[in-house]
Every structure is written in C-alpha cells, then in structure tokens.
Design a protein around this motif. Structure first.
Motif, PDB file in Angstrom:
ATOM      1  N   ALA A  19       0.832  -1.216   0.000  1.00 20.00           N
ATOM      2  CA  ALA A  19       0.000   0.000   0.000  1.00 20.00           C
ATOM      3  C   ALA A  19       0.866   1.265   0.000  1.00 20.00           C
ATOM      4  O   ALA A  19       0.557   2.246  -0.693  1.00 20.00           O
ATOM      5  CB  ALA A  19      -0.921  -0.010   1.217  1.00 20.00           C
ATOM      6  N   MET A  20       1.953   1.231   0.748  1.00 23.51           N
ATOM      7  CA  MET A  20       2.821   2.421   0.836  1.00 23.51           C
ATOM      8  C   MET A  20       3.517   2.680  -0.502  1.00 23.51           C
ATOM      9  O   MET A  20       3.594   3.823  -0.977  1.00 23.51           O
ATOM     10  CB  MET A  20       3.835   2.228   1.972  1.00 23.51           C
ATOM     11  CG  MET A  20       3.171   2.192   3.350  1.00 23.51           C
ATOM     12  SD  MET A  20       4.182   1.407   4.632  1.00 23.51           S
ATOM     13  CE  MET A  20       5.421   2.661   4.929  1.00 23.51           C
ATOM     14  N   ALA A  21       4.003   1.600  -1.127  1.00 26.37           N
ATOM     15  CA  ALA A  21       4.664   1.751  -2.432  1.00 26.37           C
ATOM     16  C   ALA A  21       3.666   2.243  -3.479  1.00 26.37           C
ATOM     17  O   ALA A  21       3.989   3.090  -4.321  1.00 26.37           O
ATOM     18  CB  ALA A  21       5.280   0.417  -2.853  1.00 26.37           C
ATOM     19  N   ARG A  22       2.455   1.730  -3.402  1.00 28.88           N
ATOM     20  CA  ARG A  22       1.423   2.167  -4.371  1.00 28.88           C
ATOM     21  C   ARG A  22       1.161   3.670  -4.227  1.00 28.88           C
ATOM     22  O   ARG A  22       1.006   4.375  -5.219  1.00 28.88           O
ATOM     23  CB  ARG A  22       0.131   1.377  -4.159  1.00 28.88           C
ATOM     24  CG  ARG A  22      -0.982   1.790  -5.125  1.00 28.88           C
ATOM     25  CD  ARG A  22      -2.228   0.933  -4.983  1.00 28.88           C
ATOM     26  NE  ARG A  22      -2.033  -0.395  -5.532  1.00 28.88           N
ATOM     27  CZ  ARG A  22      -1.996  -1.527  -4.824  1.00 28.88           C
ATOM     28  NH1 ARG A  22      -2.168  -1.483  -3.515  1.00 28.88           N
ATOM     29  NH2 ARG A  22      -1.817  -2.685  -5.399  1.00 28.88           N
ATOM     30  N   ASN A  23       1.130   4.147  -3.003  1.00 30.79           N
ATOM     31  CA  ASN A  23       0.901   5.585  -2.815  1.00 30.79           C
ATOM     32  C   ASN A  23       2.046   6.415  -3.382  1.00 30.79           C
ATOM     33  O   ASN A  23       1.820   7.507  -3.927  1.00 30.79           O
ATOM     34  CB  ASN A  23       0.673   5.906  -1.336  1.00 30.79           C
ATOM     35  CG  ASN A  23      -0.740   5.540  -0.905  1.00 30.79           C
ATOM     36  OD1 ASN A  23      -1.635   5.498  -1.749  1.00 30.79           O
ATOM     37  ND2 ASN A  23      -0.935   5.274   0.369  1.00 30.79           N
ATOM     38  N   LEU A  24       3.281   5.902  -3.263  1.00 30.85           N
ATOM     39  CA  LEU A  24       4.411   6.609  -3.880  1.00 30.85           C
ATOM     40  C   LEU A  24       4.206   6.658  -5.391  1.00 30.85           C
ATOM     41  O   LEU A  24       4.430   7.699  -6.027  1.00 30.85           O
ATOM     42  CB  LEU A  24       5.729   5.904  -3.548  1.00 30.85           C
ATOM     43  CG  LEU A  24       6.165   5.924  -2.077  1.00 30.85           C
ATOM     44  CD1 LEU A  24       7.441   5.104  -1.885  1.00 30.85           C
ATOM     45  CD2 LEU A  24       6.388   7.350  -1.587  1.00 30.85           C
ATOM     46  N   MET A  25       3.769   5.545  -5.962  1.00 29.67           N
ATOM     47  CA  MET A  25       3.551   5.500  -7.417  1.00 29.67           C
ATOM     48  C   MET A  25       2.447   6.462  -7.838  1.00 29.67           C
ATOM     49  O   MET A  25       2.579   7.220  -8.792  1.00 29.67           O
ATOM     50  CB  MET A  25       3.157   4.076  -7.839  1.00 29.67           C
ATOM     51  CG  MET A  25       4.275   3.063  -7.720  1.00 29.67           C
ATOM     52  SD  MET A  25       3.640   1.385  -7.863  1.00 29.67           S
ATOM     53  CE  MET A  25       2.919   1.418  -9.489  1.00 29.67           C
ATOM     54  N   LYS A  26       1.322   6.374  -7.098  1.00 26.69           N
ATOM     55  CA  LYS A  26       0.144   7.157  -7.485  1.00 26.69           C
ATOM     56  C   LYS A  26       0.385   8.667  -7.379  1.00 26.69           C
ATOM     57  O   LYS A  26      -0.280   9.458  -8.029  1.00 26.69           O
ATOM     58  CB  LYS A  26      -1.045   6.780  -6.594  1.00 26.69           C
ATOM     59  CG  LYS A  26      -1.722   5.495  -7.051  1.00 26.69           C
ATOM     60  CD  LYS A  26      -2.965   5.087  -6.286  1.00 26.69           C
ATOM     61  CE  LYS A  26      -3.407   5.867  -5.122  1.00 26.69           C
ATOM     62  NZ  LYS A  26      -4.391   5.188  -4.261  1.00 26.69           N
TER      63      LYS A  26
END
Ligand SMILES: NC(=O)C1=CN([C@@H]2O[C@H](COP(=O)(O)OP(=O)(O)OC[C@H]3O[C@@H](n4cnc5c(N)ncnc54)[C@H](OP(=O)(O)O)[C@@H]3O)[C@@H](O)[C@H]2O)C=CC1
Ligand SMILES: O=CCCC(=O)O
Length: 293
Positions: A19-26
């Motif tokens: 979830a944390m990595a996805r937020n960095l991507m988004k």
C-alpha cells in the motif's frame, strides 16, 4: 529550475509495504518506483500498475536515489541489508536508505552504521497506523537519523502519512515505536479480557462495546476490533505475530533500562499463547482466543 524527480525504491510488499509503495507510485512525484520483495511474485501487482521490479535489494538501491523498506522484523531488516546482493552492495555516496519496519534500536543502529560507512545516508521511519491508514496515506511516521535525508523524504512521507515527527538520532524512532506498540498491545490484551469476562458473566459484548465507546476509554481500536472479536474472525490488518514481536522488543528495552513493565509482560504472555494456538498470521485481535482456552 525545479528539482529533477527522484527515483525511489521499495523493499517489502507485505500488508503495509504494498500500500505504501502504491501511494508513492500514485503520487506522480517520483520519476520511477522500483520494488523488490523476498517472494518476487508479490511484485507483479505493482508492476502491472507501473512499478519497475528488481531481483535483489542491491539492484533496487543501485538504481534509486532513496530506497524505503517495510520488512517483518529485525531478522528480515538485517537480511535485506547484509545478505549477498543486499542493500549494502548497492549503496554508494549520497544514496538514502529509509527503514520503516518496526525493529529495535540495535538493529536500526547496525543498519544505519553500515549504510553510513558505505557512503550512504540513513533514516529510520517506523509508522503507527495499520492496513487502512497505509492504503489511505494516513500513517503517522516516526523519523530519526540523518536530518537532511529526513527533510528530503518529506514529499514521500507526505503521500504515505498524515504527519511525520523527527525524533533525533537513530534509535529514537525505534524506541518511540516500541513504546507506542507496547501500550497498544497492553490495551488490546485488557480489552479482550473484558470482552471475555463480559461474555462469561452473561453480559452482551455489544453492550460493553457501546458503553466503552461513549466514555473516556472510547478509541478507534476498540470500535474497530470489537466486531471482529464478537465474530471470532480475524482477517489480518496487523498480524498478531508482529504485535508479539513488538512486545518482546519493548520488554527487552525495559530490561536493558531496568524499567519494570509488568502490564506489558502480562500482555506478552497472552500474545505468546495466541501465537502458540496458531493465530500468529491473523489480526492481533485474535489475542481474544487466548482468553478462551
Ligand atoms: N500491519 C500493520 O498494521 C503494521 C505493521 N507494521 C510493521 O511493518 C512491518 C511490516 O508489516 P506487515 O506489512 O504487516 O507485514 P507482512 O507480514 O504482511 O509483510 C512482511 C514483509 O517482510 C518480508 N520478509 C519477511 N521475512 C523476510 C526476510 N527474512 N527477508 C526479507 N524479507 C522478509 C515479507 O516477504 P515475503 O512476502 O517474501 O514473506 C514481506 O514483504 C513490520 O515490522 C510490522 O511490525 C507497522 C505498523 C502497522
Ligand atoms: O505496528 C502496528 C500499528 C498498528 C496501528 O497503529 O494500528
């Protein structure tokens, strides 16, 4: 001229890390997000959403300006750094490494010293908040270590969390996180005993929940975990084995400082019992099962 976008990496795509990595991507703030997970297949979801993947921690770190990690425990955090093809093999001058896993001060210090000796910069950044806050980018980040790197991480912390605190030299954030989770483990242990006693004495657990929720002890954790306990189903947000690890590490900190921690020690016994009952991978609310044997 605006600063060039950074390439960032992420090690550990468990409940929190993905979830944390996805937020960095988004966020669109970074030129690229490169991910690695011990079980590499777990990278595929983020790769399908646009992440790059690397086969080793060293490969992530060598291709990124700053690499974040969210790993299970001290053994995992150390393995990612010191193993063959670990973080240290990819560190060179100026690179940042930010370990957000919940570990003890000795682990964090060992990692920080090794990263720094290799020319890199190190911040520890454990978090409060569980699966949902991780998805929503609402974590509370406890930072310590290299202040300049901490400041450089503010955009990333801003998309992963709602507030970050700089607490001082490496070790301070690790200690703070263990104190916070020691309180949480003791609260959960007491709450489950209350739920068990209510039930055994013929009271409705839902009534206890409502009464607690209206008074000075009202808190989101009881409100959120109460229904899981009543249904005795515990899909993991915060795995019980990690809460027990945090109690164990907090108690070790207390031992080292000769600080009596009898309430936390008792809670730890309940979590150990639940783990022995095979509940380690379930949510930490499954400590309720320790009251039922
Ligand atoms: N869940 C929560 O609510 C919160 C958790 N935390 C802390 O965050 C960290 C991660 O938690 P969470 O995401 O829930 O945990 P998970 O158990 O879901 O994920 C653990 C991660 O660590 C990896 N890992 C485990 N052992 C090793 C190892 N020896 N070498 C390399 N990688 C390893 C796993 O890889 P693999 O997929 O291969 O098993 C996985 O990526 C923990 O320190 C936890 O205490 C902090 C705040 C909240
Ligand atoms: O370490 C886990 C913390 C979980 C939470 O803060 O809800």
């Amino acid at each position: 001229m605006a600063d060039a976008k950074l390439n960032v990496g992420f090690l550990g795509l468990g409940i929190m890390g993905e979830a944390m990595a996805r937020n960095l991507m988004k966020s669109g703030l970074f030129a690229s997000v490169t991910v690695w997970n011990r079980t590499l297949a777990k990278c595929q979801t983020l790769v399908s959403e646009g992440a790059k993947m690397a086969e080793t921690p060293a490969a992530v770190v060598s291709s990124c300006d700053i690499t974040f990690a969210m790993l299970a425990d001290p053994d995992a955090a150390l393995a990612a750094v010191f193993s063959d093809n670990g973080v240290l093999k990819g560190i060179s001058a100026g690179k940042g490494y930010v370990d957000m896993s919940t570990v003890d001060e000795a682990t964090s210090t060992k990692i920080g010293e090794a990263v720094t000796a290799a020319g890199g910069r190190f911040v520890e950044g454990p978090v409060s908040g569980s699966k949902k806050p991780a998805i929503d980018g609402q974590l509370i980040i406890m930072g310590a270590g290299d202040k300049e790197l901490y400041e450089q991480c503010q955009p990333a912390f801003g998309v992963m969390g709602k507030k970050s605190f700089y607490l001082g030299a490496t070790g301070a954030a690790a200690r703070m996180k263990l104190v916070v989770n020691m309180v949480m483990g003791a609260m959960m242990g007491a709450f489950c005993e209350g739920m068990a006693l209510a039930d055994k004495s013929g009271l409705e657990q839902s009534a206890l929940l409502e009464i607690l929720g209206l008074g000075a002890m009202a808190n989101p954790m009881f409100a959120m975990k109460g229904p899981a306990i009543m249904g005795r189903a515990y899909p993991p947000a915060f795995p019980l084995k990690h809460q027990q690890k945090d109690l164990r590490l907090a108690l070790a900190l207390g031992d080292a400082l000769n600080q009596p921690l009898p309430v936390a020690a008792a809670a730890n016994e309940s979590f150990k019992t639940a783990k022995a009952l095979g509940r380690g991978d379930e949510d930490f609310a499954a400590v309720y099962e320790a009251t039922q044997k």
